[in-house]
Design a protein around this motif. Structure first.
Motif, mmCIF file in Angstrom:
data_model
loop_
_atom_site.group_PDB
_atom_site.id
_atom_site.type_symbol
_atom_site.label_atom_id
_atom_site.label_comp_id
_atom_site.label_asym_id
_atom_site.label_seq_id
_atom_site.Cartn_x
_atom_site.Cartn_y
_atom_site.Cartn_z
ATOM 1 N N TYR A 4 41.285 19.385 34.461
ATOM 2 C CA TYR A 4 41.584 18.417 35.519
ATOM 3 C C TYR A 4 41.240 17.000 35.045
ATOM 4 N N ALA A 5 40.122 16.859 34.365
ATOM 5 C CA ALA A 5 39.723 15.529 33.890
ATOM 6 C C ALA A 5 40.758 14.952 32.924
ATOM 7 N N LYS A 6 41.293 15.790 32.046
ATOM 8 C CA LYS A 6 42.314 15.313 31.105
ATOM 9 C C LYS A 6 43.600 14.930 31.820
ATOM 10 N N ASN A 7 43.921 15.661 32.879
ATOM 11 C CA ASN A 7 45.150 15.401 33.619
ATOM 12 C C ASN A 7 45.033 14.251 34.613
ATOM 13 N N LEU A 8 43.810 13.866 34.940
ATOM 14 C CA LEU A 8 43.568 12.806 35.932
ATOM 15 C C LEU A 8 42.685 11.719 35.318
ATOM 16 N N PRO A 9 43.211 10.957 34.375
ATOM 17 C CA PRO A 9 42.366 10.002 33.642
ATOM 18 C C PRO A 9 41.798 8.881 34.503
ATOM 19 N N SER A 10 42.396 8.588 35.645
ATOM 20 C CA SER A 10 41.859 7.526 36.512
ATOM 21 C C SER A 10 40.775 8.050 37.454
ATOM 22 N N PHE A 11 40.564 9.372 37.452
ATOM 23 C CA PHE A 11 39.517 9.998 38.260
ATOM 24 C C PHE A 11 38.263 10.206 37.395
ATOM 25 N N ARG A 12 37.147 10.450 38.055
ATOM 26 C CA ARG A 12 35.967 10.976 37.378
ATOM 27 C C ARG A 12 35.817 12.417 37.856
ATOM 28 N N VAL A 13 35.979 13.366 36.954
ATOM 29 C CA VAL A 13 35.961 14.790 37.302
ATOM 30 C C VAL A 13 34.916 15.476 36.425
ATOM 31 N N ASN A 14 33.868 15.982 37.052
ATOM 32 C CA ASN A 14 32.782 16.592 36.299
ATOM 33 C C ASN A 14 32.323 17.889 36.961
ATOM 34 N N VAL A 15 31.476 18.616 36.257
ATOM 35 C CA VAL A 15 31.007 19.910 36.734
ATOM 36 C C VAL A 15 29.492 19.973 36.601
ATOM 37 N N SER A 16 28.833 20.537 37.616
ATOM 38 C CA SER A 16 27.371 20.555 37.638
ATOM 39 C C SER A 16 26.823 21.978 37.545
ATOM 40 N N ASP A 17 25.637 22.066 36.990
ATOM 41 C CA ASP A 17 24.869 23.312 36.939
ATOM 42 C C ASP A 17 23.624 23.109 37.797
ATOM 43 N N PRO A 18 23.523 23.778 38.942
ATOM 44 C CA PRO A 18 22.324 23.609 39.781
ATOM 45 C C PRO A 18 21.053 24.134 39.125
ATOM 46 N N GLY A 19 21.171 25.093 38.199
ATOM 47 C CA GLY A 19 19.987 25.725 37.643
ATOM 48 C C GLY A 19 19.499 26.842 38.553
ATOM 49 N N TYR A 20 18.411 27.462 38.165
ATOM 50 C CA TYR A 20 17.882 28.631 38.898
ATOM 51 C C TYR A 20 17.124 28.148 40.130
ATOM 52 N N THR A 21 17.881 28.006 41.211
ATOM 53 C CA THR A 21 17.387 27.390 42.439
ATOM 54 C C THR A 21 17.180 28.445 43.513
ATOM 55 N N ALA A 22 16.144 28.294 44.293
ATOM 56 C CA ALA A 22 15.833 29.237 45.371
ATOM 57 C C ALA A 22 16.861 29.113 46.491
ATOM 58 N N THR A 23 17.787 30.081 46.556
ATOM 59 C CA THR A 23 18.816 30.113 47.594
ATOM 60 C C THR A 23 19.020 31.563 48.032
ATOM 61 N N ASP A 24 19.934 31.757 48.989
ATOM 62 C CA ASP A 24 20.258 33.113 49.434
ATOM 63 C C ASP A 24 20.820 33.953 48.286
ATOM 64 N N PHE A 25 21.456 33.308 47.308
ATOM 65 C CA PHE A 25 22.054 34.027 46.181
ATOM 66 C C PHE A 25 21.028 34.910 45.466
ATOM 67 N N ASN A 26 19.828 34.390 45.305
ATOM 68 C CA ASN A 26 18.802 35.116 44.549
ATOM 69 C C ASN A 26 17.620 35.509 45.425
#
Length: 226
Positions: free
Chosen positions: A165-187
């Motif tokens: 998406y970032a390559k296709n949308l050069p006028s946008f800022r498109v990034n991806v985050s890693d929350p890390g091992y966070t205390a949530t319902d998931f775990n």
């Protein structure tokens, strides 16, 4: 004023992201499947909008109700029900991918017309370190013991689609985050990070400057090298 939509914003990382961006001055629309579960988001000052990322009609209706959009945070995700090879099936894979990957595509494609009218369009996709092969294969990393195939592979796909998406949308800022091992319902709240720590990267990337990074994977400490 910056207008932001966050999917999966009724609890955990999504709700904390909403809180922090509201504090930063954003007008936040909190997307969630069941608006009846949005009382905490409303108490923060968010505008609750019904949004099921697996339902195209729901996605379309949500964006039709938005006056404008500058920042999209694709946070909604599920863990799934398969945690090894013995319980793995195509249906289990499809179920997770429908939310975690196709859900991002549904929402992002619907958001593009509004984002395209923004002076500074930003997209942040929330992935996970378990989608990063180097982390999955490094003993001592939090990700190493994780056996789940659908969840890990879906998050790997999220990282790849972000780069594309970032390559296709050069006028946008498109990034991806890693929350890390966070205390949530998931775990079952077994993670060693707080939800505030788990949203550090997402919140920072949601406020990236027009000349800031794009197509990058970040955790709370900064860019994760490929």
């Amino acid at each position: 004023m910056t207008t932001t939509l966050i999917t999966g914003a009724n609890k955990s990382l999504g709700l904390e992201t909403a809180r922090r961006l509201i504090d930063a001055g954003h007008t936040v629309y909190a997307g969630m499947r069941d608006p009846a579960k949005g009382d905490e988001a409303r108490a923060l000052g968010a505008h609750v909008v019904q949004l099921d990322v697996t339902d195209q009609a729901s996605v379309d209706a949500a964006f039709a109700a938005l006056p404008e959009l500058d920042v999209l945070v694709n946070n909604a995700g599920i863990l799934g029900t398969s945690f090894g090879v013995d319980d793995l099936s195509v249906d289990a894979m499809a179920h997770v991918f429908d939310t975690n990957v196709l859900g991002i595509v549904r929402v992002t494609q619907a958001a593009l017309p509004l984002l395209g009218r923004s002076a500074h369009p930003v997209i942040v996709n929330v992935a996970s370190g378990v989608g990063w092969p180097r982390f999955l294969s490094t003993e001592g990393r939090d990700e190493f013991p994780v056996p789940a195939i659908p969840y890990a592979s879906s998050k790997a796909a999220v990282i790849a689609l972000t780069v594309q998406y970032a390559k296709n949308l050069p006028s946008f800022r498109v990034n991806v985050s890693d929350p890390g091992y966070t205390a949530t319902d998931f775990n079952h709240h077994g993670g060693h990070q707080t939800v505030t720590e788990g949203t550090d990267a997402t919140v920072r990337l949601a406020q990236v400057a027009p000349d800031g990074p794009t197509g990058e994977f970040h955790d709370r400490f900064g860019r994760i090298d490929y």
